[in-house]
Design a protein around this motif. Sequence first.
Motif, PDB file in Angstrom:
ATOM      1  N   GLY A   1     -25.607 -16.830  34.081  1.00  0.00           N
ATOM      2  CA  GLY A   1     -26.510 -15.815  34.494  1.00  0.00           C
ATOM      3  C   GLY A   1     -26.335 -14.656  33.326  1.00  0.00           C
ATOM      4  N   PRO A   2     -26.368 -15.079  32.131  1.00  0.00           N
ATOM      5  CA  PRO A   2     -25.971 -14.075  31.123  1.00  0.00           C
ATOM      6  C   PRO A   2     -27.270 -13.188  31.204  1.00  0.00           C
ATOM      7  CG  PRO A   2     -27.115 -15.789  30.206  1.00  0.00           C
ATOM      8  CD  PRO A   2     -26.741 -16.206  31.575  1.00  0.00           C
ATOM      9  N   VAL A   3     -26.569 -11.733  30.899  1.00  0.00           N
ATOM     10  CA  VAL A   3     -27.727 -10.539  30.664  1.00  0.00           C
ATOM     11  C   VAL A   3     -27.656 -10.175  29.149  1.00  0.00           C
ATOM     12  CG1 VAL A   3     -28.117  -8.260  31.262  1.00  0.00           C
ATOM     13  CG2 VAL A   3     -27.021  -9.789  33.026  1.00  0.00           C
ATOM     14  N   PHE A   4     -28.942 -10.163  28.370  1.00  0.00           N
ATOM     15  CA  PHE A   4     -29.101 -10.027  27.136  1.00  0.00           C
ATOM     16  C   PHE A   4     -29.215  -8.567  26.837  1.00  0.00           C
ATOM     17  CE2 PHE A   4     -27.826 -14.226  26.021  1.00  0.00           C
ATOM     18  CZ  PHE A   4     -28.977 -15.060  26.894  1.00  0.00           C
ATOM     19  N   GLY A   5     -28.768  -8.012  25.583  1.00  0.00           N
ATOM     20  CA  GLY A   5     -29.232  -6.891  25.126  1.00  0.00           C
ATOM     21  C   GLY A   5     -30.515  -7.045  24.340  1.00  0.00           C
ATOM     22  N   ALA A   6     -31.124  -5.990  23.848  1.00  0.00           N
ATOM     23  CA  ALA A   6     -32.293  -6.006  23.248  1.00  0.00           C
ATOM     24  C   ALA A   6     -32.481  -6.054  21.638  1.00  0.00           C
ATOM     25  CB  ALA A   6     -33.083  -4.604  23.363  1.00  0.00           C
ATOM     26  N   PHE A   7     -30.991  -5.934  21.137  1.00  0.00           N
ATOM     27  CA  PHE A   7     -31.054  -5.648  19.832  1.00  0.00           C
ATOM     28  C   PHE A   7     -31.161  -6.860  18.925  1.00  0.00           C
ATOM     29  CE2 PHE A   7     -28.140  -5.965  15.770  1.00  0.00           C
ATOM     30  CZ  PHE A   7     -28.633  -4.667  14.947  1.00  0.00           C
ATOM     31  N   VAL A   8     -32.016  -7.057  17.892  1.00  0.00           N
ATOM     32  CA  VAL A   8     -32.423  -8.083  17.179  1.00  0.00           C
ATOM     33  C   VAL A   8     -31.571  -8.256  15.920  1.00  0.00           C
ATOM     34  CG1 VAL A   8     -34.204  -9.630  15.917  1.00  0.00           C
ATOM     35  CG2 VAL A   8     -34.614  -8.349  18.282  1.00  0.00           C
ATOM     36  N   ILE A   9     -30.813  -9.183  15.438  1.00  0.00           N
ATOM     37  CA  ILE A   9     -30.187  -9.369  14.324  1.00  0.00           C
ATOM     38  C   ILE A   9     -31.287  -9.184  13.092  1.00  0.00           C
ATOM     39  CG2 ILE A   9     -28.918 -10.888  12.680  1.00  0.00           C
ATOM     40  CD1 ILE A   9     -27.879 -11.979  15.101  1.00  0.00           C
ATOM     41  N   PRO A  10     -31.169  -7.959  12.103  1.00  0.00           N
ATOM     42  CA  PRO A  10     -32.102  -7.815  11.332  1.00  0.00           C
ATOM     43  C   PRO A  10     -32.080  -8.952  10.163  1.00  0.00           C
ATOM     44  CG  PRO A  10     -30.790  -5.674  11.477  1.00  0.00           C
ATOM     45  CD  PRO A  10     -29.991  -7.142  12.260  1.00  0.00           C
ATOM     46  N   THR A  11     -33.342  -8.574   9.408  1.00  0.00           N
ATOM     47  CA  THR A  11     -33.501  -9.774   8.360  1.00  0.00           C
ATOM     48  C   THR A  11     -32.733  -9.265   6.992  1.00  0.00           C
ATOM     49  OG1 THR A  11     -35.485  -8.410   7.755  1.00  0.00           O
ATOM     50  CG2 THR A  11     -35.660 -10.698   8.891  1.00  0.00           C
ATOM     51  N   GLU A  12     -32.476  -9.848   6.112  1.00  0.00           N
ATOM     52  CA  GLU A  12     -31.778  -9.243   4.726  1.00  0.00           C
ATOM     53  C   GLU A  12     -32.995  -9.490   3.697  1.00  0.00           C
ATOM     54  OE1 GLU A  12     -28.904  -8.072   4.222  1.00  0.00           O
ATOM     55  OE2 GLU A  12     -28.433  -8.231   6.409  1.00  0.00           O
TER      56      GLU A  12
ATOM     57  N   ILE B   1     -24.439  -8.944  27.140  1.00  0.00           N
ATOM     58  CA  ILE B   1     -24.018  -7.797  27.651  1.00  0.00           C
ATOM     59  C   ILE B   1     -23.177  -7.896  28.855  1.00  0.00           C
ATOM     60  CG2 ILE B   1     -24.410  -5.450  28.364  1.00  0.00           C
ATOM     61  CD1 ILE B   1     -25.359  -6.185  25.589  1.00  0.00           C
ATOM     62  N   SER B   2     -23.288  -9.037  29.766  1.00  0.00           N
ATOM     63  CA  SER B   2     -22.868  -9.320  30.988  1.00  0.00           C
ATOM     64  C   SER B   2     -23.171 -10.599  31.507  1.00  0.00           C
ATOM     65  CB  SER B   2     -22.774  -8.202  32.186  1.00  0.00           C
ATOM     66  OG  SER B   2     -24.140  -8.055  32.408  1.00  0.00           O
ATOM     67  N   ALA B   3     -22.547 -11.030  32.411  1.00  0.00           N
ATOM     68  CA  ALA B   3     -22.734 -12.303  33.104  1.00  0.00           C
ATOM     69  C   ALA B   3     -22.343 -12.247  34.408  1.00  0.00           C
ATOM     70  CB  ALA B   3     -22.190 -13.598  32.468  1.00  0.00           C
ATOM     71  N   SER B   4     -23.160 -12.943  35.543  1.00  0.00           N
ATOM     72  CA  SER B   4     -23.031 -13.056  36.805  1.00  0.00           C
ATOM     73  C   SER B   4     -21.540 -13.692  37.013  1.00  0.00           C
ATOM     74  CB  SER B   4     -24.121 -13.826  37.438  1.00  0.00           C
ATOM     75  OG  SER B   4     -24.263 -15.218  37.210  1.00  0.00           O
ATOM     76  N   SER B   5     -21.185 -14.526  36.197  1.00  0.00           N
ATOM     77  CA  SER B   5     -19.848 -15.449  36.366  1.00  0.00           C
ATOM     78  C   SER B   5     -19.641 -16.334  35.018  1.00  0.00           C
ATOM     79  CB  SER B   5     -19.590 -16.114  37.714  1.00  0.00           C
ATOM     80  OG  SER B   5     -20.815 -17.369  37.520  1.00  0.00           O
ATOM     81  N   TYR B   6     -18.432 -16.640  34.927  1.00  0.00           N
ATOM     82  CA  TYR B   6     -17.972 -17.541  34.031  1.00  0.00           C
ATOM     83  C   TYR B   6     -17.312 -18.928  34.331  1.00  0.00           C
ATOM     84  CZ  TYR B   6     -19.001 -13.933  30.405  1.00  0.00           C
ATOM     85  OH  TYR B   6     -19.610 -12.967  29.870  1.00  0.00           O
ATOM     86  N   VAL B   7     -17.357 -19.829  33.676  1.00  0.00           N
ATOM     87  CA  VAL B   7     -16.677 -21.028  33.999  1.00  0.00           C
ATOM     88  C   VAL B   7     -15.764 -21.642  32.850  1.00  0.00           C
ATOM     89  CG1 VAL B   7     -18.223 -21.866  36.072  1.00  0.00           C
ATOM     90  CG2 VAL B   7     -18.552 -22.709  33.571  1.00  0.00           C
TER      91      VAL B   7
END
Length: 471
Positions: free
Chosen positions: A43-54, A311-317
């Motif tokens: 259950g990962p929670v993702f941020g909005a930032f996109v890795i920029p192009t070069e 950014i976070s997750a509900s849990s990890y295994v």
Amino acid sequence: MKKYLIAAAATMLAASAFAQTEPFGSFKRPFSADSPWNIRPIGPVFGAFVIPTEASGFYGAVDGGKYSTTAFEAKADDPPMIVALVKSGGDTDPDARENPTSVTIPRWPAATAPASGSDGHAEIFDPVTGKIHSFWQLRLVNGKWTAAMHAWSAVNGRGWGDPSHLKQGARAAGVSTIGGLIRAHEINDGQSSYQHALAMALSLKGLAANPAYVYPATAADYNAVYENKGQIPEGALVMLPPEFVLKNANPTLQKVVNTLKTYGARVVDRNTDTPFSIYVENGGGWPLYTGNLTPVYQNMEQIRGALRQVISASSYVDGNGNPTTTNVEGNFNILSMRGPWKIEWPVGGTPAKFNTFTQSVEFPSNPGLVKQSNGNSTGISGGDPTPVNAVGLSWGRPVAGATYTVTAIGTGGASVKIALMKGGTVASETGFLTNGQTAQLTWPSSGGWSIITTQNSPGQAGSIRATMIKQ
């Protein structure tokens, strides 16, 4: 932010399908099952930032080459090697924060060869001690080995530094270059995914300045707070969302994509021009960059545009599929014996030295008392200074008002005393502790700092270290 819920049962089933013959904590499968390298988020929670192009013509990369590395396994009967350490833009022993002029590696494989780039990375695994030796700017010069940095990690450990053993490898994040590496023996192992998180570098446009690193990283690139322009700190986990589909997928790259959707990649270093780089072990016959490369570059652009920081997750295994909290800042030993040490007695004497391999201060035999102290607060996570450029660690600092248990581990009657100070006054103190003795301290509510004192037992050689763990 957007939350993607992954069915735990489906994830567990997928993981169970991956046949593994090597145990965790071995050369071909390094670090513990609950190492941040070997865990998976649910259950990962993702941020909005996109890795920029070069700049035009620069794409993401998944490759070996001059800035990657090779891991070499020593044999029990390989000879030792003295490697001269030459300071070049950082401490030659970053764990000790000192600059020894050489290090002796107990067993040295004859095939050892560093990567050809300016970083000169190479890793040597010693099966007798279970240590992975990590080098930066390793070179063979006129028949003699030199390096600008040496650090080590335990093959059965976490694969990341902690407040006491701060830097455990030559990557900027304080980790071994074997961590997250796509190993040569994994490339054609018949599996649909690599069974660990991958190691990733980002450019200045992608890397964050403040904080420049987060747990589990213990460091970042030099001048990160002034030069980084992005939003993803070193140590962060970056993944592809579960619904991502790679169009016109290259089969070699599809295995990487599957891994990025399951385990993700940890950001461990900085690169130049390339939006992101994922490291592949040299010498493995990596087949991605052959023939017409236009489809590969198109695939890389798809991946770059979809990668997101977790950014976070509900849990990890963990690697065995068991629940784990290892991705949460843990209750680590916060005490190191790294120094710098100042002799107190006898006047004009020479302080005993910190040994990174034993994590102890080691006293030679001396007929009289030798006493030394470290009042710079470097021994306890940097004491109270504020985060980014402070000495010590930005996470894992002492907690105001918390109680800690100090336990001494030593030989030869050597002893250690910890004094916690508030301003210029002793707030609490252990007294001198020898092997096995314990005491409790309370960290001051504000303005706390430490003085660590060690002494020998006259007439015999000895060593001393201590742990300090929050109750």
